[in-house]
Motif scaffolding. Structure first.
Motif, short mmCIF file in Angstrom:
data_model
loop_
_atom_site.label_atom_id
_atom_site.label_comp_id
_atom_site.label_asym_id
_atom_site.label_seq_id
_atom_site.Cartn_x
_atom_site.Cartn_y
_atom_site.Cartn_z
N ILE A 164 -13.20 7.77 -0.90
CA ILE A 164 -13.37 8.92 -0.04
C ILE A 164 -14.82 8.84 0.31
N ASP A 165 -15.14 9.03 1.68
CA ASP A 165 -16.62 8.81 1.98
C ASP A 165 -17.17 7.74 1.32
N GLY A 166 -16.50 6.60 1.26
CA GLY A 166 -17.10 5.27 0.86
C GLY A 166 -17.31 5.18 -0.65
N ARG A 225 0.31 12.80 -7.65
CA ARG A 225 -0.65 13.37 -8.49
C ARG A 225 -1.58 14.18 -7.77
N GLY A 226 -1.43 14.61 -6.50
CA GLY A 226 -2.14 15.60 -5.64
C GLY A 226 -3.63 15.05 -5.27
N PHE A 227 -3.75 13.66 -5.23
CA PHE A 227 -4.85 13.05 -4.74
C PHE A 227 -4.98 13.42 -3.30
N PRO A 228 -6.22 13.66 -2.65
CA PRO A 228 -6.23 14.06 -1.07
C PRO A 228 -6.35 12.58 -0.35
N VAL A 229 -4.99 12.11 -0.25
CA VAL A 229 -4.91 10.77 0.53
C VAL A 229 -5.36 10.96 1.77
N ALA A 230 -5.18 11.75 2.59
CA ALA A 230 -5.49 11.91 3.84
C ALA A 230 -6.94 11.76 4.07
N ARG A 231 -7.72 11.82 3.18
CA ARG A 231 -9.19 11.38 3.54
C ARG A 231 -9.68 10.39 3.09
N ALA A 232 -8.62 9.79 2.46
CA ALA A 232 -8.91 8.31 1.64
C ALA A 232 -9.02 7.13 2.33
N GLN A 233 -9.51 6.05 2.04
CA GLN A 233 -9.44 4.67 2.77
C GLN A 233 -8.75 4.03 1.41
N TYR A 245 -2.66 0.51 -14.89
CA TYR A 245 -3.33 1.61 -15.57
C TYR A 245 -4.11 2.32 -14.38
N LEU A 246 -3.67 3.53 -14.11
CA LEU A 246 -4.46 4.38 -13.06
C LEU A 246 -5.55 5.06 -13.61
N CYS A 247 -6.60 4.87 -12.95
CA CYS A 247 -7.86 5.62 -13.47
C CYS A 247 -8.54 6.57 -12.60
N ALA A 248 -8.79 7.70 -12.94
CA ALA A 248 -9.34 8.68 -12.02
C ALA A 248 -10.19 9.87 -13.04
N HIS A 249 -11.04 10.69 -12.36
CA HIS A 249 -11.29 11.92 -13.26
C HIS A 249 -10.21 12.81 -12.76
N GLU A 250 -10.17 13.91 -13.47
CA GLU A 250 -9.23 14.80 -13.59
C GLU A 250 -9.18 15.64 -12.13
N ASP A 251 -10.53 15.82 -11.53
CA ASP A 251 -10.99 16.50 -10.28
C ASP A 251 -10.94 15.51 -9.08
N PHE A 252 -10.60 14.32 -9.53
CA PHE A 252 -11.08 13.21 -8.52
C PHE A 252 -12.23 13.10 -7.89
N ARG A 253 -13.20 13.48 -8.59
CA ARG A 253 -14.59 13.01 -8.21
C ARG A 253 -14.93 12.07 -8.04
N PRO A 254 -16.05 11.33 -7.45
CA PRO A 254 -16.48 9.89 -7.26
C PRO A 254 -16.64 9.43 -8.72
N ILE A 255 -16.08 8.07 -8.89
CA ILE A 255 -16.30 7.42 -10.05
C ILE A 255 -17.57 6.67 -10.10
N ALA A 256 -18.42 7.07 -11.02
CA ALA A 256 -20.07 6.50 -10.96
C ALA A 256 -19.87 5.08 -11.90
N VAL A 259 0.72 -1.22 -0.17
CA VAL A 259 0.08 -0.16 0.14
C VAL A 259 0.81 1.33 0.06
N ALA A 260 2.07 1.08 0.51
CA ALA A 260 3.12 2.34 0.55
C ALA A 260 3.01 2.71 -0.94
N TRP A 261 3.26 1.90 -1.90
CA TRP A 261 3.62 2.28 -3.32
C TRP A 261 2.22 2.90 -3.93
N PHE A 262 0.89 2.46 -3.50
CA PHE A 262 -0.11 2.93 -3.99
C PHE A 262 -0.25 4.48 -3.56
#
Length: 256
Positions: free
Chosen positions: A107-109, A75-83, A128-139, A65-68
């Protein structure tokens, strides 16, 4: 947290050469805290086990998990708020092979980023790293698109794109991967209910689906033989990708 996902995977080829199969497979979803069931261990031998060196980084040299966490922080992801979770097929006794695992940041489940950690039978890995540019939830309806960069099957070229649909909630896992290269490609799914892992659930899984990753490897070669007998075009082993990580087209950040 350790959940046992008794999942099913379904694969079907697109294009002129038809082939489809469905089989059951056991995954775990974990935050990599200490495991409690006595038939499951982390970083030591057991009936079922999870080894940090097999995930998060180059194949066989993982840092878990240290690598992740470092990947997200860069990439500026808010890791402190994440599980941070790992969805993977654990080792069974001495046997291990995992075509794809998923690192997931909630984030928030809700999933806001994930890494598809893909391994082939030739000893290569690409993430393959997948996310939205603003890191909003992935629906579930969002299509995360990534260029295919690694040779996975000798019956598919290293071209085209993966389209990921990703759904993880409190009850279940439901992942759809559509590989598309013109009118050719493959649709693969992984889905199953989430339930707290117990020694009883692991014992039943070992009896119903023995040998874990070794069974998966046998099934892969069995399907390859079927395609070979159908005279599907066969490609020789391709070079490993130059980089370990690439980003989805949804995420506009500099590559590593």
């Amino acid at each position: 947290m350790l959940d046992h996902v008794a999942a099913h995977t379904f694969h079907v080829r697109r294009g002129t050469m038809k082939n489809a199969f469905r089989y059951s497979v056991d995954y775990v979803l974990t935050d990599l805290d200490e495991a409690k069931p006595w038939l499951f261990s982390r970083n030591r031998f057991n009936l079922w086990s999870l080894w940090d060196r097999r995930h998060g980084g180059p194949r066989g040299e993982g840092r878990g998990v240290a690598w992740f966490r470092e990947l997200l922080e860069a990439r500026g992801f808010p890791v402190a708020r994440a599980q941070l979770l790992l969805l993977t097929q654990p080792s069974f006794l001495w046997f291990h092979f995992n075509p794809v695992s998923f690192w997931i940041a909630l984030i928030d489940g809700k999933p806001c980023a994930f890494v598809a950690e893909v391994n082939n039978t030739f000893g290569h890995r690409h993430c393959y790293l997948c996310a939205h540019e603003d890191f909003r939830p992935i629906a579930r309806s969002d299509r995360m698109v990534a260029k295919k960069l690694m040779h996975v099957s000798p019956f598919q070229t290293v071209a085209g794109r993966y389209h990921f649909n990703f759904d993880l909630n409190e009850r279940a896992v439901d992942i759809r991967i559509s590989y598309e290269n013109g009118d050719q490609g493959v649709l693969a799914t992984l889905s199953g209910p989430r339930r707290p892992a117990t020694s009883g659930s692991f014992m039943r899984a070992g009896l119903r689906r023995p040998f874990g990753g070794a069974r998966t490897l046998v099934l892969i070669h069995w399907q390859a033989m079927i395609l070979y007998l159908k005279r599907a075009p066969f490609l020789k082993k391709q070079p490993a990708p130059a980089a370990l990580i690439s980003e989805s087209e949804n995420l506009r950040v500099p590559g590593e």
